[in-house]
Motif scaffolding. Structure first.
Motif, PDB file in Angstrom:
ATOM      1  N   ALA A 253       0.935  -1.210   0.031  1.00 56.80           N
ATOM      2  CA  ALA A 253      -0.082  -0.325   0.050  1.00 56.80           C
ATOM      3  C   ALA A 253       1.062   1.400  -0.548  1.00 56.80           C
ATOM      4  O   ALA A 253       0.070   2.332  -0.605  1.00 56.80           O
ATOM      5  N   ALA A 254       2.453   0.793   0.264  1.00 52.52           N
ATOM      6  CA  ALA A 254       3.124   2.586   0.575  1.00 52.52           C
ATOM      7  C   ALA A 254       3.745   2.284  -0.543  1.00 52.52           C
ATOM      8  O   ALA A 254       4.442   3.819  -0.949  1.00 52.52           O
ATOM      9  N   ALA A 255       4.393   1.103  -0.955  1.00 53.94           N
ATOM     10  CA  ALA A 255       5.305   1.243  -2.027  1.00 53.94           C
ATOM     11  C   ALA A 255       4.980   1.789  -3.122  1.00 53.94           C
ATOM     12  O   ALA A 255       6.040   1.851  -3.926  1.00 53.94           O
ATOM     13  N   GLY A 256       3.621   1.354  -3.641  1.00 56.59           N
ATOM     14  CA  GLY A 256       3.414   1.960  -5.172  1.00 56.59           C
ATOM     15  C   GLY A 256       3.904   3.608  -4.971  1.00 56.59           C
ATOM     16  O   GLY A 256       4.230   3.673  -6.702  1.00 56.59           O
ATOM     17  N   GLU A 257       3.006   4.360  -3.738  1.00 59.95           N
ATOM     18  CA  GLU A 257       3.758   5.537  -3.984  1.00 59.95           C
ATOM     19  C   GLU A 257       4.915   5.718  -3.134  1.00 59.95           C
ATOM     20  O   GLU A 257       5.940   6.950  -4.951  1.00 59.95           O
ATOM     21  N   LEU A 258       5.959   5.095  -2.788  1.00 58.27           N
ATOM     22  CA  LEU A 258       7.457   5.268  -2.222  1.00 58.27           C
ATOM     23  C   LEU A 258       8.690   5.106  -3.819  1.00 58.27           C
ATOM     24  O   LEU A 258       9.510   6.181  -3.628  1.00 58.27           O
ATOM     25  N   ALA A 259       8.269   4.264  -3.781  1.00 57.03           N
ATOM     26  CA  ALA A 259       8.962   3.782  -4.913  1.00 57.03           C
ATOM     27  C   ALA A 259       9.468   5.074  -6.260  1.00 57.03           C
ATOM     28  O   ALA A 259      10.577   4.404  -6.852  1.00 57.03           O
ATOM     29  N   GLN A 260       8.365   5.741  -6.506  1.00 50.29           N
ATOM     30  CA  GLN A 260       8.724   6.720  -7.590  1.00 50.29           C
ATOM     31  C   GLN A 260       9.678   8.006  -6.616  1.00 50.29           C
ATOM     32  O   GLN A 260      10.093   8.607  -7.513  1.00 50.29           O
ATOM     33  N   HIS A 261      10.173   7.854  -5.522  1.00 52.74           N
ATOM     34  CA  HIS A 261      10.999   8.900  -4.453  1.00 52.74           C
ATOM     35  C   HIS A 261      12.278   7.500  -4.688  1.00 52.74           C
ATOM     36  O   HIS A 261      13.390   8.517  -3.849  1.00 52.74           O
ATOM     37  N   MET A 262      12.334   6.817  -4.053  1.00 50.62           N
ATOM     38  CA  MET A 262      13.010   6.176  -2.957  1.00 50.62           C
ATOM     39  C   MET A 262      13.184   4.846  -4.299  1.00 50.62           C
ATOM     40  O   MET A 262      12.773   4.154  -4.774  1.00 50.62           O
ATOM     41  N   LYS A 263      14.760   3.964  -4.358  1.00 52.88           N
ATOM     42  CA  LYS A 263      14.450   2.775  -4.374  1.00 52.88           C
ATOM     43  C   LYS A 263      14.603   1.360  -3.872  1.00 52.88           C
ATOM     44  O   LYS A 263      14.161   1.110  -2.443  1.00 52.88           O
TER      45      LYS A 263
END
Length: 287
Positions: A253-263
C-alpha cells in the motif's frame, strides 16, 4: 517564565515557579526551548516531555551530556512520568504535577469516543535492533547518551519533513503523516534521511505502511490514541522484519507511491500472523 491559564499538567520548581506541559515541551539552556533552564550542567537541547494518548506524559532525554533523572534514576529510554515525580536536569530539580482525572476530563474522554473518525495516514514505526543486548554491553550513561542522541536526531528528521511522533515506545517510536495534508515527497524525504542515520549507531529498523487509523478527533493526532487494523498490521510488519533480518520493510500500500521517490525491491509475499489470506500483502525492502 511562568505560563498562565488552566493547568492540566505542569512542572514546578522548588520556588513554586510553574510551566504548563502541552503536547510537546522542550527543556534546555537555549532560549528556543519551552522551559529554559539557566544551569551550566544543562545542554542547549536537553530533553522533552511528550504528551500522548490524552493523559500520558513521557520524558525523553535528547542525548544530553549530563543526562536526565526521574526520582534519582537516569533516563535511558523514554520514560513515563506521573504526579509528584521529581525530574533532575543538571542541578535543577522540577516536580511533575498532574492532578487526578476530573469529571471534566472524563467528559472530554467520552466526547472523544463520540467524535472518533478514520484518518488515512502514512505510518512509520522505528525500533532499535537488539536494544537489550546493547544496553548490557555499554555503561548506562553511554547507553543513555546513545539512545537520546538517536531519538533527538529521529525527531529532527521527522518534524523537518512534516511528520508527527504519535508515541514513544521505549526503544522506538510511532510516526504519522495525515495523507491528505502531506504529499508522498515528505515521507520519502524522511525515509531517505533515516536510512542515512541507519549507518550510524544504534542499529534500528523501519516499517512503513499507508492506511486508515481511528482517531479520537478532539485533539491533535500526535496526542490522540490511535487504533485500527492497519496499525496492528504495521506492528506485525516490524516483527516480521525482525524475523527476516530486514532494516526496511514497506507494505504494498505504501510502496506503490514511495517507489517513485526511492529505490525499493520486491521482497515477495509474507503472511502476517492474525491476518487471513485476503489480507496478504507484498512487502518491499530497500535495494
Amino acid at each position: 517564565m511562568e505560563n498562565e491559564g488552566a493547568l492540566d499538567a505542569w512542572l514546578e520548581s522548588t520556588c513554586d515557579q510553574r510551566w504548563v506541559v502541552g503536547g510537546q515541551c522542550t527543556i534546555g539552556r537555549s532560549p528556543a526551548n519551552a522551559i529554559v533552564i539557566d544551569d551550566k550542567l544543562v545542554s542547549r537541547r536537553h530533553a522533552l516531555i511528550h504528551r500522548q494518548d490524552l493523559d500520558e506524559f513521557w520524558l525523553v532525554d535528547l542525548g544530553s551530556g549530563n543526562g536526565s533523572l526521574v526520582n534519582g534514576r537516569r533516563v535511558t529510554l523514554p520514560t513515563r512520568v506521573g504526579e509528584n515525580d521529581v525530574l533532575m536536569f543538571g542541578d535543577t530539580s522540577l516536580t511533575f504535577r498532574q492532578p487526578a482525572t476530573s469529571a471534566a476530563t472524563a467528559v472530554t474522554h467520552s466526547a472523544t469516543i463520540i467524535t472518533a473518525k478514520n484518518v488515512n495516514c502514512w505510518l512509520l514505526l522505528t525500533d532499535i535492533v537488539g536494544s537489550t543486548k546493547l544496553a548490557a554491553k555499554l555503561p548506562s550513561n553511554e547507553w543513555a547518551t546513545l539512545v537520546g542522541t538517536w531519538a533527538g536526531e529521529c525527531k529532527r528528521i521527522i518534524e523537518l519533513h512534516g511528520g508527527m511522533i504519535s508515541k514513544y515506545l521505549g526503544d522506538g517510536m510511532l510516526v504519522i503523516w495525515p495523507a491528505n495534508d502531506h504529499p508522498v515527497e515528505h515521507v520519502a524525504g524522511a525515509m531517505r534521511k533515516l536510512q542515512e542515520l541507519q549507518r550510524a549507531a544504534p542499529p534500528f529498523r523501519l516499517a512503513v505502511h499507508r492506511g486508515d487509523v481511528c482517531s479520537g478527533g478532539s485533539r491533535d493526532l500526535g496526542e490522540d490514541p490511535l487504533s485500527g487494523l492497519e496499525l496492528i498490521m504495521l506492528f506485525r510488519m516490524e516483527r516480521l522484519a525482525s524475523t527476516l533480518g530486514m532494516s526496511l520493510f514497506v507494505s504494498e500500500a505504501a510502496a506503490g507511491e514511495l517507489a517513485q521517490h526511492m529505490k525499493l525491491r520486491d521482497a515477495g509475499q509474507h503472511e502476517l500472523p492474525g491476518f487471513s489470506d485476503t489480507n496478504l500483502r507484498s512487502f518491499y525492502t530497500a535495494g
